[in-house]
Design a protein around this motif. Structure first.
Motif, PDB file in Angstrom:
ATOM      1  N   ASP A   1       0.873  -1.184   0.000  1.00  0.00           N
ATOM      2  CA  ASP A   1       0.000   0.000   0.000  1.00  0.00           C
ATOM      3  C   ASP A   1       0.907   1.229   0.000  1.00  0.00           C
TER       4      ASP A   1
ATOM      5  N   SER B   1      -2.532   4.265  -1.823  1.00  0.00           N
ATOM      6  CA  SER B   1      -3.927   4.207  -2.280  1.00  0.00           C
ATOM      7  C   SER B   1      -4.876   3.893  -1.131  1.00  0.00           C
ATOM      8  N   GLY B   2      -4.358   3.365  -0.031  1.00  0.00           N
ATOM      9  CA  GLY B   2      -5.232   3.092   1.105  1.00  0.00           C
ATOM     10  C   GLY B   2      -6.176   1.934   0.866  1.00  0.00           C
ATOM     11  N   ARG B   3      -5.785   1.014   0.010  1.00  0.00           N
ATOM     12  CA  ARG B   3      -6.623  -0.149  -0.258  1.00  0.00           C
ATOM     13  C   ARG B   3      -5.890  -1.353   0.342  1.00  0.00           C
ATOM     14  N   ASN B   4      -5.653  -2.400  -0.436  1.00  0.00           N
ATOM     15  CA  ASN B   4      -4.899  -3.551   0.058  1.00  0.00           C
ATOM     16  C   ASN B   4      -3.419  -3.201   0.211  1.00  0.00           C
TER      17      ASN B   4
END
Lengths: 365, 365
Positions: free
Chosen positions: A149, A152-155
């Motif tokens: 990460d 993007s603050g996702r996975n």
């Protein structure tokens, strides 16, 4: 002679003109697709990166094969279902940057490993036992990228130190190969991603772990050379078609946009309101920060201010938008639009060629 | 014995449990569907209105046939494609409240007229010549409702005087029959719609035009008896399943919601962020004024704060949402969710029964 999309697409020909096709329906202009595919490939070539376009945007096996013929090393897919469809159509080198888990899905991954070349990602230790078992049944080593990460603050692991920790376990797990580092980057944060990768790679190498590949991507930042010195591979999806959101970001011009949804004005109840037959079941409700649910080509003053499921409501005083007239809508976000239709029309400029199946539509599993 | 949905659905049985099905996938609870269908029917019966449920929500022919077996006079459909699918499955009484135009679509309407009972709407004079020709080829009179904009700001004539004007032309057009008045009402504005209809009906009758039917609808206002004295028929779609938006409006309770999207937590990158495998290609980006992209059943504190195409991002500190765990998502808006999947699972409570095709998925044309 350079390959052409027509050589790869299974086109059901039509004698209709663009003005005669039934609406709402998406249409792509192959002139524009060709330019977009060539631009991405040339840019990757210049920077010495492998090009692995993401097919989640078009979901058409023939377009994937065309991208490979133009120089891509393979494709990226987002779900197992997409991988299965593409493999069934002869695509031989797949990257599935998604955490795969659960007995049934691991079985499917093993079957794909037996049929084609495929690599995956992981961002946590808990899922590695499943991947180990899949690799065993797949009959050969499974390449696993550590998903990072980088903004993007996702996975993804949250730090280079976490990346090292997971890389160690991947490398030590029977049947798994540490393939490298991967990010789904946030647009405009290449420098931060580069710093993350530099640090994670140094940590891994100091621990004796080879980082053979670093894969990043994204259509918004495509074209900017910044922060790519460690990147060995680039994944871009949307840039095959582009859309209104990428025009708004300055990543494309309207002339770069290959897909429009053709619609018919079915009602003109007032002097300032027109209704078209494309609603949220044709255009999606994606706003991506924009005002309005798409742009009406040739009518910049017209505002698509509301989408019901099968109605698009347009604020306009343009008298050309009368009952029965046609409009072409540039969608805010093109990827989920492809996912709504079983077929798409292909054209060259104003010349309609025929229809093509959207092979992996709906394969979200 | 009362009919059951199982007698009408073509169910492909499964031995799997709900916890073993692959995600993301929608599941409907037939216990809840039965209650919802019975409630709508009983309410229409009490008010003496014909019940003509809208199938755009479920798009499943077997559920439509079940609704008819439970007392509905027929169904409403929103596009010709839906009408064709339902007619092909033996539904014999269709209302298509959509302006149909263009040679190819008028041909399709004529073919439907030859195969089944179907009525349509009009909200402008320009389209009546097309309907006249379709009726001629259809071989019998075509019932046409005058669509009235009673407050929704979408299609429809803008005033009772305009309704009269259009009704006159419909009645005077060879092959067309003035069937009545129709509205797609804005929620909470029944009184205004009633006033519009009262005035339009009086004008028509004073001009010697019989208004045989007045059709309205909407799930948000279903259950309220206000302003329905002129209504002869009710069209409700969403109330077969209900959804988070209707719970937020107070039109339903969570226990009334029949459809959830089952998903798997595929990543837990931080203590406050969980990622599920259902994104906008499974749940849509529809917000309908709500905060968040759906509700996580059993975890009211969890916020679905972002949907990427194949990822749902959840803000939560609930440790039960760990990698590999399952969640069930109540969608904000259930209708476009049905439209994303080729198949749906049916269950009774926690007992999974099997899978059913979503027959009219994607039929937006």
């Amino acid at each position: 002679m350079s390959p052409r999309p027509e050589n790869f697409l299974e086109i059901e020909p039509t004698a209709l003109s663009l003005e005669a096709i039934q609406t709402p329906v998406p249409v792509i202009d192959l002139d524009v697709v060709e330019r977009n595919v060539a631009r991405l490939q040339a840019w990757c070539d210049r920077l010495g990166m492998a090009n692995r376009p993401h097919i989640k945007t078009h979901k058409i096996a023939g377009l994937a094969r065309y991208q490979i013929a133009m120089g891509a090393v393979g494709i990226s897919v987002q779900k197992l279902g997409e991988a299965e469809v593409m493999a069934a159509h002869g695509i031989a080198d797949l990257f599935l940057p998604y955490n795969i888990m659960g007995a049934a899905k691991l079985d499917r991954l093993a079957a794909l490993m037996r049929a084609t070349k495929i690599a995956v990602v992981a961002d946590n230790v808990a899922m590695l036992e499943g991947l180990r078992q899949a690799a065993k049944r797949g009959g050969r080593p499974l390449g696993v990228f550590v998903e990072c990460d980088t903004g993007s603050g996702r996975n993804g692991v949250q730090s280079p130190a976490e990346a090292l920790g997971l890389a160690r376990v991947v490398a030590a797990t029977e049947g798994l190969e540490l393939a490298g580092l991967m990010t789904y980057p946030k647009a405009g944060t290449r420098a931060a991603a580069a710093e993350f990768f530099r640090s994670a790679k140094a940590l891994c190498e100091a621990a004796g772990l080879a980082v053979r590949a670093v894969t990043t991507g994204g259509s918004p930042d495509q074209g900017s050379d910044e922060g790519l010195d460690l990147a060995t591979e680039y994944r871009a999806g949307t840039s095959v078609y582009y859309d209104r959101s990428l025009v708004a970001r300055g990543a494309a011009t309207p002339a770069d946009c290959a897909l429009t949804v053709h619609a018919t004005i079915v009602s003109r109840p007032t002097a300032t309101r027109a209704i078209m037959d494309a609603g949220s079941k044709s255009l999606t409700s994606d706003l991506l920060g924009l005002e309005g649910y798409g742009a009406v080509a040739g009518a910049p003053e017209a505002k698509i201010f509301r989408l019901d499921e099968e109605h698009g409501l347009i604020e306009t005083d343009d008298e050309r938008l009368k009952v029965g007239s046609r409009v072409r809508i540039l969608p805010n976000h093109v990827c989920p639009v492809s996912n709504l239709f079983d077929r798409i029309y292909v054209a060259r400029g104003e010349r309609l060629i025929g229809a093509v199946a959207i092979d992996a539509r709906g394969r979200v599993d």
